[in-house]
Design an enzyme around this catalytic site. Structure first.
Site, PDB file in Angstrom:
ATOM      1  N   GLU A   1      -1.670  20.186  67.543  1.00  0.00           N
ATOM      2  CA  GLU A   1      -2.904  20.908  67.882  1.00  0.00           C
ATOM      3  C   GLU A   1      -3.457  20.548  69.262  1.00  0.00           C
ATOM      4  O   GLU A   1      -4.467  19.860  69.380  1.00  0.00           O
ATOM      5  CB  GLU A   1      -3.954  20.690  66.790  1.00  0.00           C
TER       6      GLU A   1
ATOM      7  N   GLU B   1       1.070  22.976  59.194  1.00  0.00           N
ATOM      8  CA  GLU B   1      -0.095  22.633  58.368  1.00  0.00           C
ATOM      9  C   GLU B   1      -0.663  23.896  57.752  1.00  0.00           C
ATOM     10  O   GLU B   1      -0.708  24.950  58.391  1.00  0.00           O
ATOM     11  CB  GLU B   1      -1.227  21.971  59.172  1.00  0.00           C
TER      12      GLU B   1
HETATM   13  C1  PNW Z   1      -6.279  20.051  61.570  1.00  0.00           C
HETATM   14  N1  PNW Z   1     -10.019  25.169  62.707  1.00  0.00           N
HETATM   15  O1  PNW Z   1      -7.301  20.349  62.456  1.00  0.00           O
HETATM   16  C2  PNW Z   1      -5.721  18.691  61.983  1.00  0.00           C
HETATM   17  O2  PNW Z   1      -4.426  18.784  62.536  1.00  0.00           O
HETATM   18  C3  PNW Z   1      -5.753  17.661  60.912  1.00  0.00           C
HETATM   19  O3  PNW Z   1      -5.661  16.383  61.482  1.00  0.00           O
HETATM   20  C4  PNW Z   1      -6.985  17.814  60.045  1.00  0.00           C
HETATM   21  O4  PNW Z   1      -7.139  16.799  59.115  1.00  0.00           O
HETATM   22  C5  PNW Z   1      -6.896  19.164  59.366  1.00  0.00           C
HETATM   23  O5  PNW Z   1      -6.773  20.204  60.288  1.00  0.00           O
HETATM   24  C6  PNW Z   1      -8.050  19.471  58.424  1.00  0.00           C
HETATM   25  O6  PNW Z   1      -9.281  19.430  59.067  1.00  0.00           O
HETATM   26  C7  PNW Z   1      -7.961  21.573  62.462  1.00  0.00           C
HETATM   27  O7  PNW Z   1     -11.176  25.196  63.197  1.00  0.00           O
HETATM   28  C8  PNW Z   1      -9.043  21.695  63.291  1.00  0.00           C
HETATM   29  O8  PNW Z   1      -9.488  26.248  62.303  1.00  0.00           O
HETATM   30  C9  PNW Z   1      -9.722  22.883  63.394  1.00  0.00           C
HETATM   31  C10 PNW Z   1      -9.309  23.983  62.641  1.00  0.00           C
HETATM   32  C11 PNW Z   1      -8.235  23.871  61.808  1.00  0.00           C
HETATM   33  C12 PNW Z   1      -7.565  22.664  61.723  1.00  0.00           C
END
Ligand code: PNW
Length: 469
Positions: free
Chosen positions: A175, A375
């Site tokens: 990410e 993910e």
């Molecule tokens: C991911 N959104 O982050 C990360 O890769 C993980 O480390 C984290 O634990 C997981 O999602 C759950 O939060 C994201 O806004 C950050 O769509 C933002 C978003 C999605 C995933």
């Protein structure tokens, strides 16, 4: 199976050889934050600063996975996964970011990988899930400097050389969008008369123009890391990224809207996905009003777009709904309605079809030949019921719906080779601490006892049948 024991025609199967995986990251589960010579990361620093994380939680102990990895690998096997996406903490390997490697840090990942292989679980290593060595933040302002991109490649080359006989799949960076935008351009929001800082480590407040340079150094770090893996790992080693693509979902499934959505997705991912897959920034991105333009060379663009073996995408929610428009740029955004359903996290707008469009657009826009969902998952309000079980019916609903849309994509010939559920177990969440539970396995953070949820049983059955169940 149908009544006569033959596969029923309604069975929604995935292609043979499909990887059923679960995912985690180092800072979110390992704990042992200063053990065996590990250096501090920017997330250690950030979480130790009171007020940054809900309840002042930190990853100091987390799930204590560093010591309980054997039990955790056994549980991953028990949920029926044949692949595990874990991340390597750079400051365990190079406590100072660069220089002399710390053999005890590497030993941990060797033990972990050996346990996976013994259990018949394919290791997929992520090389950067945001826990940058603090030393590089202090020395270079982190990813503001190209020196960090180069240091990343050196670390990656070392790891790929050491683990290359056992780890055949790598994701360079997790990410880009999240750690760049969230870490380098934190914003203040007013909630109930209080000012809350949104973002995470290293909590910098850059201008839009400065941010573009950080994005450039992040994708450059990815490209240099791909080159380092090609140079130091055995041939046949596979590499890609794991980006949270923002996906434009067409509001109507008709060719003109589908095309409009593709144009929107391509443009809105210009600083990350698009430059990594096309080797140039779009004109619109470079010309963005007030945004400035990153400094870069043609050679760097070539590195950034080094050929990959697969692409990884994290898919949670639709980025935007889009319809075709006669006006430039050919698409129009449709705001998401206030009553649109979401999962427990308020950002988590629910629409399973984003899974279908995300995979399909990777093929239709960029001709991807191998796609991993790196993910997908959701937080739910899990509690241990009187009968000792965790009845996360909403997570089961979520998985069935999203995997149903993924199966729809594979049945249309979109080359998806695997799915990793986020997350294997409840863990530390970047802003919410231990309050937001994403796991298939419940963790009691007082006792650290692990209990598979209802959803773990669903996953096991789906993996066993290689189908949506
Ligand atoms: C991911 N959104 O982050 C990360 O890769 C993980 O480390 C984290 O634990 C997981 O999602 C759950 O939060 C994201 O806004 C950050 O769509 C933002 C978003 C999605 C995933």
């Amino acid at each position: 199976m149908g009544a006569a024991g033959t596969p029923s025609t309604s069975e929604r199967r995935f292609p043979d050889g499909f990887y059923w995986g679960v995912a985690t990251s180092s800072y979110q589960i390992e704990g042992a934050w200063d053990e065996d010579g590990k250096g501090p990361s920017i997330w250690d620093t950030y979480a130790h600063d009171p007020g940054n994380i809900k309840n002042d939680d930190s990853g100091d102990v987390a799930n204590d996975h560093y010591h309980r990895y054997a039990e955790d690998v056994a549980m991953i096997k028990d949920v029926g996964a044949n692949a595990y996406r874990f991340s390597i903490a750079w400051p365990r390997i190079f406590p100072d970011g660069v220089g002399k490697p710390n053999s005890k840090g590497l030993d941990f990942y060797e033990r972990l990988v050996d346990a996976m292989l013994a259990a018949g679980i394919e290791p997929f290593a992520t090389l950067y899930h945001w826990d940058l060595p603090q030393a590089l933040q202090d020395r270079y302002d982190g990813w503001r400097s190209k020196e960090t991109s180069k240091a990343f490649a050196d670390y990656v080359g070392y790891v790929a050389h050491q683990l290359g006989d056992r780890v055949k799949h790598y994701f360079t960076i997790n990410e880009f969008r999240s750690f760049v935008e969230g870490g380098y351009q934190v914003v203040d929001v007013k909630v109930g008369g209080k000012t809350i800082q949104l973002g995470g480590a290293p909590a910098m407040r850059l201008t839009d123009a400065e941010l573009k340079q950080v994005r450039h150094h992040a994708v450059l770090g990815h490209g240099l890391a791909v080159e380092a893996i090609r140079a130091s790992a055995p041939s046949g080693t596979k590499v890609g990224f794991a980006e949270n693509i923002r996906v434009a979902v067409p509001i109507i499934d008709e060719p003109e809207h589908v095309k409009a959505a593709e144009a929107a997705t391509r443009e809105r991912n210009a600083g990350f996905m698009t430059v990594m897959l096309e080797g140039h920034y779009t004109d619109e991105y470079l010309a963005e009003a007030g945004g400035g333009s990153p400094t870069f060379t043609d050679d760097e663009l070539k590195t950034i777009a080094s050929p990959l073996d697969f692409v990884g995408i994290n898919v949670y929610r639709p980025g935007w709904y889009v319809e075709a428009s006669d006006d430039r740029p050919g698409y129009r955004e449709i705001p998401i309605n206030a009553s649109h359903p979401h999962m427990l996290s308020s950002w988590h707008v629910l629409d399973a079809e984003v899974m279908y469009w995300a995979a399909r657009q990777m093929q239709s826009i960029w001709d991807a030949k191998s796609i991993f969902i790196t993910e997908n998952g959701c937080a739910t309000s899990d509690v241990v019921a009187d009968d000792g079980r965790i009845h996360d019916t909403d997570r089961v609903m979520f998985m069935r719906a999203y995997l149903g849309q993924l199966q729809r994509a594979t049945s249309e010939g979109v080359p998806v080779d695997g799915y990793f559920h986020w997350s294997a177990q409840d863990n530390f969440e970047w802003v919410d601490g231990y309050g937001n539970r994403f796991g298939l396995i419940y963790v009691d953070f007082e006792t650290l006892e692990r209990t598979p949820k209802l959803s773990a049983g669903w996953f096991r059955e789906a993996a066993r049948r290689n189908a949506v169940v």
